[in-house]
Design a protein around this motif. Structure first.
Motif, PDB file in Angstrom:
ATOM      1  N   LYS A   1       5.187   6.987   1.456  1.00  0.00           N
ATOM      2  CA  LYS A   1       5.242   5.899   2.418  1.00  0.00           C
ATOM      3  C   LYS A   1       4.792   4.620   1.732  1.00  0.00           C
ATOM      4  CE  LYS A   1       2.221   5.318   5.975  1.00  0.00           C
ATOM      5  NZ  LYS A   1       1.266   5.945   6.868  1.00  0.00           N
ATOM      6  N   ILE A   2       5.401   3.510   2.124  1.00  0.00           N
ATOM      7  CA  ILE A   2       4.999   2.212   1.572  1.00  0.00           C
ATOM      8  C   ILE A   2       4.812   1.246   2.725  1.00  0.00           C
ATOM      9  CG2 ILE A   2       5.849   0.219   0.267  1.00  0.00           C
ATOM     10  CD1 ILE A   2       6.236   1.968  -1.854  1.00  0.00           C
ATOM     11  N   VAL A   3       3.699   0.579   2.769  1.00  0.00           N
ATOM     12  CA  VAL A   3       3.575  -0.502   3.741  1.00  0.00           C
ATOM     13  C   VAL A   3       3.222  -1.775   2.993  1.00  0.00           C
ATOM     14  CG1 VAL A   3       2.993   0.749   5.845  1.00  0.00           C
ATOM     15  CG2 VAL A   3       1.204   0.260   4.212  1.00  0.00           C
ATOM     16  N   SER A   4       3.832  -2.874   3.406  1.00  0.00           N
ATOM     17  CA  SER A   4       3.490  -4.116   2.741  1.00  0.00           C
ATOM     18  C   SER A   4       2.204  -4.643   3.365  1.00  0.00           C
ATOM     19  CB  SER A   4       4.617  -5.119   2.862  1.00  0.00           C
ATOM     20  OG  SER A   4       4.707  -5.519   4.197  1.00  0.00           O
ATOM     21  N   VAL A   5       1.509  -5.413   2.572  1.00  0.00           N
ATOM     22  CA  VAL A   5       0.229  -5.909   3.065  1.00  0.00           C
ATOM     23  C   VAL A   5       0.494  -7.157   3.899  1.00  0.00           C
ATOM     24  CG1 VAL A   5      -2.039  -6.733   2.380  1.00  0.00           C
ATOM     25  CG2 VAL A   5      -0.892  -4.966   1.052  1.00  0.00           C
TER      26      VAL A   5
ATOM     27  N   THR B   1       4.216  -9.804 -10.687  1.00  0.00           N
ATOM     28  CA  THR B   1       3.656  -9.521  -9.351  1.00  0.00           C
ATOM     29  C   THR B   1       2.822 -10.680  -8.807  1.00  0.00           C
ATOM     30  OG1 THR B   1       1.846  -8.351 -10.440  1.00  0.00           O
ATOM     31  CG2 THR B   1       3.648  -7.020  -9.600  1.00  0.00           C
ATOM     32  N   LYS B   2       2.515 -11.642  -9.669  1.00  0.00           N
ATOM     33  CA  LYS B   2       1.788 -12.824  -9.188  1.00  0.00           C
ATOM     34  C   LYS B   2       2.685 -13.672  -8.308  1.00  0.00           C
ATOM     35  CE  LYS B   2      -1.162 -13.909 -12.939  1.00  0.00           C
ATOM     36  NZ  LYS B   2      -1.018 -14.541 -14.215  1.00  0.00           N
TER      37      LYS B   2
ATOM     38  N   LYS C   1      -7.453 -14.616   7.871  1.00  0.00           N
ATOM     39  CA  LYS C   1      -6.852 -13.452   8.521  1.00  0.00           C
ATOM     40  C   LYS C   1      -7.741 -12.217   8.469  1.00  0.00           C
ATOM     41  CE  LYS C   1      -2.136 -14.925   8.124  1.00  0.00           C
ATOM     42  NZ  LYS C   1      -0.801 -14.616   7.641  1.00  0.00           N
TER      43      LYS C   1
ATOM     44  N   ILE D   1       9.647  -4.688  -1.352  1.00  0.00           N
ATOM     45  CA  ILE D   1       9.753  -5.826  -2.251  1.00  0.00           C
ATOM     46  C   ILE D   1      11.134  -5.898  -2.882  1.00  0.00           C
ATOM     47  CG2 ILE D   1       8.941  -6.657  -4.495  1.00  0.00           C
ATOM     48  CD1 ILE D   1       6.144  -5.735  -3.477  1.00  0.00           C
TER      49      ILE D   1
ATOM     50  N   GLY E   1      -4.682 -10.267  11.511  1.00  0.00           N
ATOM     51  CA  GLY E   1      -5.508 -11.460  11.482  1.00  0.00           C
ATOM     52  C   GLY E   1      -5.342 -12.505  12.547  1.00  0.00           C
TER      53      GLY E   1
ATOM     54  N   LEU F   1      -1.122  -9.114   6.762  1.00  0.00           N
ATOM     55  CA  LEU F   1      -2.396  -9.138   7.453  1.00  0.00           C
ATOM     56  C   LEU F   1      -2.185  -9.438   8.925  1.00  0.00           C
ATOM     57  CD1 LEU F   1      -4.160 -11.081   4.648  1.00  0.00           C
ATOM     58  CD2 LEU F   1      -4.502  -8.684   5.246  1.00  0.00           C
TER      59      LEU F   1
ATOM     60  N   ILE G   1       0.877  -1.161   0.000  1.00  0.00           N
ATOM     61  CA  ILE G   1       0.000   0.000   0.000  1.00  0.00           C
ATOM     62  C   ILE G   1       0.920   1.217   0.000  1.00  0.00           C
ATOM     63  CG2 ILE G   1      -1.789   1.280   1.247  1.00  0.00           C
ATOM     64  CD1 ILE G   1      -2.828  -1.397   0.406  1.00  0.00           C
TER      65      ILE G   1
ATOM     66  N   VAL H   1       4.775 -12.775  -6.027  1.00  0.00           N
ATOM     67  CA  VAL H   1       5.252 -12.184  -4.779  1.00  0.00           C
ATOM     68  C   VAL H   1       4.960 -13.139  -3.636  1.00  0.00           C
ATOM     69  CG1 VAL H   1       5.068 -10.265  -3.179  1.00  0.00           C
ATOM     70  CG2 VAL H   1       4.931  -9.839  -5.611  1.00  0.00           C
TER      71      VAL H   1
END
Ligand SMILES: Cc1cc2nc3c(=O)[nH]c(=O)nc-3n(C[C@H](O)[C@H](O)[C@H](O)COP(=O)(O)OP(=O)(O)OC[C@H]3O[C@@H](n4cnc5c(N)ncnc54)[C@H](O)[C@@H]3O)c2cc1C
Ligand SMILES: Nc1ncnc2c1ncn2[C@@H]1O[C@H](COP(=O)(O)O)[C@@H](O)[C@H]1O
Lengths: 343, 288
Positions: B253-257, B24-25, A317, B38, B261, B259, A159, B27
């Motif tokens: 800013k970059i945040v990786s997803v 990107t598949k 999740k 990444i 959870g 989760l 994101i 990753v």
């Protein structure tokens, strides 16, 4: 550098086809209201077309303070160059600080062309917009109250927050279905300002010969309850089980991309990054693994029930209720329970 | 519609913009660095899927009406891999646009640089993919068209030529539209257009050793083995409109997803478990 436009308005492109507003402008006005209030500036909708003035009322009721109205026979159907021309002229004359478009086929055609002509930044497919401060890491320059443009990138794996503080206006396209429209305010009015499209003498290289609208009965975005299936459903025939569950709940049926690719359901039902984004009150996920690209389109649902045989599936999740089990066993039990309790 | 369309003598000169992108598949955990960013190097680099459809669109125009197909890719010398692929599938000529000044280009700068390269080739038709899978912006095509003053047709699904006009079928989301477009024009092509034809075996032999100077110690090869190369200067791109300098957007800013959870309520897959869940949903008015 551009002049100070910090008093400039916040604009929303009020996309319409055949004189009917789509849902997106209302969604954008919901977000636009928040941004404009934070900045203390008016919120305006840009309405273009031929004989579209009656739609201004809907835009005021959806939160706009002003409507910039551009009516011209040359704008009757969307043609990129004509709309771009009129839009760029309007931006140059009025100096908005923020312009947002829906990330629809029309918005994704128009917005890049407008940004290109104005040589300003544009962020595609945002899922959130905020007002905030930004410091350039290299120059240490500070900017206050800039538009923070938040979007998934890299196939949904990250994101990113994008800013374009130096060139005006700050522009973004926003995904359909992610912003919440405001409660309709009947009788709310505002100021309509007419502008000239300035199309005289402009050659438009495109003639629209024919439009065939596809009136789909599938409306996932409006559904309060969605039952969605993935590759784990196993066959097209088995998808009927999901329709049955959706029917007893009064909901709609959606699918993952794998389900669409396998031919289990129609493309219009695809949920996710390259499909529709939904946020129903209840989302029942059946046999979907939960890839990031899929989650991007459903994780904001109010309640998520996940049914999957694999207890480690990533879908759990984001789930509020998790059922580790075979959907062929679980769904019939659900249907039975709902019928019994008169759901 | 009249079936027998007029071609132009000499056919149409087509340029196709193709991009090499990380797949990107693919990753996975390994491709994520410890800081959440990444590691692009860990991902295979591929021919952007919809650019294959764009190339097919150009090749099908050439097949029916004659003319030429030129592929251009902007990027590091590695991008020659997809240029060779384009040649093997039927492109006549390939150019790599590579320059340190282009580093850090956002879509505005990228489209500016590509528009300078395209202008030099003076085409009748330009094809781009609808969008690239790394950025997913779909902005580059329409922006190249604006800079060149070409008509822009997005979401192309079908194309016929009619003299100095193209009859384009495009998806408008709420339906399908047919347009008559005056050339020159740029099209962004979707997967609906049809798959890229397979390699031609003879062409594979001919082009597998093709190289751009950047891959060959700065030395240009001769004849079929030459992939052309442009720097920003070669195409007259002004440095202040290229790369970081020409890019209005900054990544803040970059945040990786990742989760969070895990804290869902477990419902046993039994009659009782499910009946209990349904009661709970009725009680809180989610259903009913
Ligand atoms: C650029 C890009 C864009 C994409 N956009 C989208 C998008 O918009 N939407 C989208 O959905 N995907 C999208 N994808 C694809 C995505 O990455 C996944 O491949 C896809 O979502 C997988 O679908 P699935 O979960 O149905 O299938 P699978 O990953 O095959 O998962 C099937 C699941 O079913 C479970 N299962 C099997 N049998 C049963 C059973 N009897 N009962 C219960 N569970 C069972 C399995 O345990 C498994 O978890 C995109 C990919 C890319 C690269
Ligand atoms: N670096 C590049 N080199 C060649 N073509 C590109 C490049 N970047 C973008 N394009 C073209 O523009 C299309 C849209 O890219 P994007 O705006 O990144 O989604 C791609 O499908 C390509 O056809």
């Amino acid at each position: 550098m551009a002049e100070d436009r910090s008093k400039g308005e916040v604009w929303v492109f009020a996309e319409q086809e055949d004189g009917v507003l789509s849902d997106v402008p209302r969604e954008l006005l919901g977000k636009g209201r928040e941004l404009a209030d934070k900045l203390g500036v008016p919120l305006a909708a840009v309405l273009m077309g031929e004989n579209v003035e009656p739609l201004a009322k809907d835009l005021f009721e959806a939160g706009a303070d002003k409507v910039h109205l551009v009516e011209d026979a040359g704008l009757k159907v969307f043609r990129g160059k004509a709309y771009r021309h009129a839009f760029v002229k309007l931006i140059r004359e009025c100096g908005p600080q923020i312009v947002i478009f829906g990330a629809t086929h029309m918005g994704r055609d128009l917005a890049p062309a407008v940004a290109s002509e104005l040589r300003c930044g544009l962020t595609a497919d945002c899922t959130d917009l905020q007002i905030g401060d930004y410091t350039d890491n290299k120059t240490k320059e500070n900017f206050s109250n800039v538009l923070l443009q938040i979007r998934p990138a890299f196939g949904g794996n990250i994101i990113a927050t994008i800013v374009n503080p130096r060139n005006w206006p700050q522009m973004a396209t926003v995904r359909e279905g992610v912003m919440k429209p405001l409660e309709k305010a009947p009788g709310r009015t505002g100021e309509t300002i007419r502008h000239d499209a300035g199309l005289d003498g402009v050659e438009i290289p495109v003639e629209v010969l024919e439009i065939v609208r596809r009136h789909s009965s599938i409306n996932l975005k409006g559904a309060r309850i969605i039952v969605a299936g993935g590759a784990g459903v196993g066959s097209k025939e088995n998808f009927a089980l999901l329709h049955e569950l959706a029917d007893v709940l009064g909901g709609a049926v959606g699918g993952s991309r794998a389900a669409v690719d396998l031919g289990y359901c129609e493309h219009e039902r695809q949920i996710g990054q390259t499909g529709v984004t939904v946020r129903p009150a209840l989302f029942i996920s059946c046999g979907i693994s939960g890839a990031v690209q899929h989650l991007a389109g459903m994780q904001d649902s109010a309640k998520i029930i996940a049914i999957n045989t694999d207890k480690d599936a990533p879908i759990f999740k984001v789930a509020h209720y998790g059922i580790v089990g075979d959907l062929n066993v679980v769904i019939p039990k659900m249907i039975k329970a709902i019928k019994q309790k008169g759901g | 519609m009249n079936e027998c369309k007029e071609s132009r003598s000499g056919g149409y000169n087509c340029v196709v913009c193709i991009k090499q992108v990380p797949d990107t598949k693919k990753v996975t955990g390994q491709a994520m660095k410890a800081d959440g960013t990444i590691n692009r190097a860990a991902l295979p680099a591929i021919f952007n899927p919809e650019d294959r459809n764009a190339l097919e669109a150009a090749l099908s125009v050439k097949e029916k009406h004659g003319g030429t197909v030129t592929a251009i890719a902007m990027g590091l010398p590695n991008a020659c891999e997809i240029l060779r692929e384009a040649l093997m599938c039927g492109a006549d000529k390939a150019y790599l646009v590579t320059d340190r000044k282009a580093a850090g280009s956002d879509t505005l700068a990228t489209s500016y640089i590509l528009s300078c390269a395209v202008r030099k080739l003076n085409p009748d038709l330009v094809f781009c993919g609808r969008q690239a899978i790394d950025g997913d912006t779909a902005q580059t095509g329409p922006q190249i068209a604006e800079k060149l003053g070409f008509a822009a047709i997005t979401y192309l699904e079908g194309l016929e030529m009619d003299g100095d006009y193209a009859i384009a079928t495009r998806n408008i989301g709420t339906g399908i539209e047919k347009d008559r477009v005056k050339l020159p024009a740029l099209f962004t092509v979707t997967e609906k257009f049809g798959e890229l034809r397979p390699y031609d075996v003879r062409r594979v032999m001919k082009y597998k050793k093709a190289k751009a100077p950047a891959e060959n110690g700065g030395v240009a090869l001769e004849g079929d083995r030459a992939i052309g190369q442009f720097s920003c200067d070669d195409i007259g791109a002004e440095p202040e409109r290229c790369g970081f300098a020409g890019s209005p957007t900054n990544v803040n800013k970059i945040v990786s997803v990742v989760l969070a959870g895990g804290d869902y309520k477990e419902v046993p897959a039994t009659d009782e478990g499910i009946a209990h869940l349904v009661s709970e949903l009725i009680a809180d008015h989610t259903i009913g």
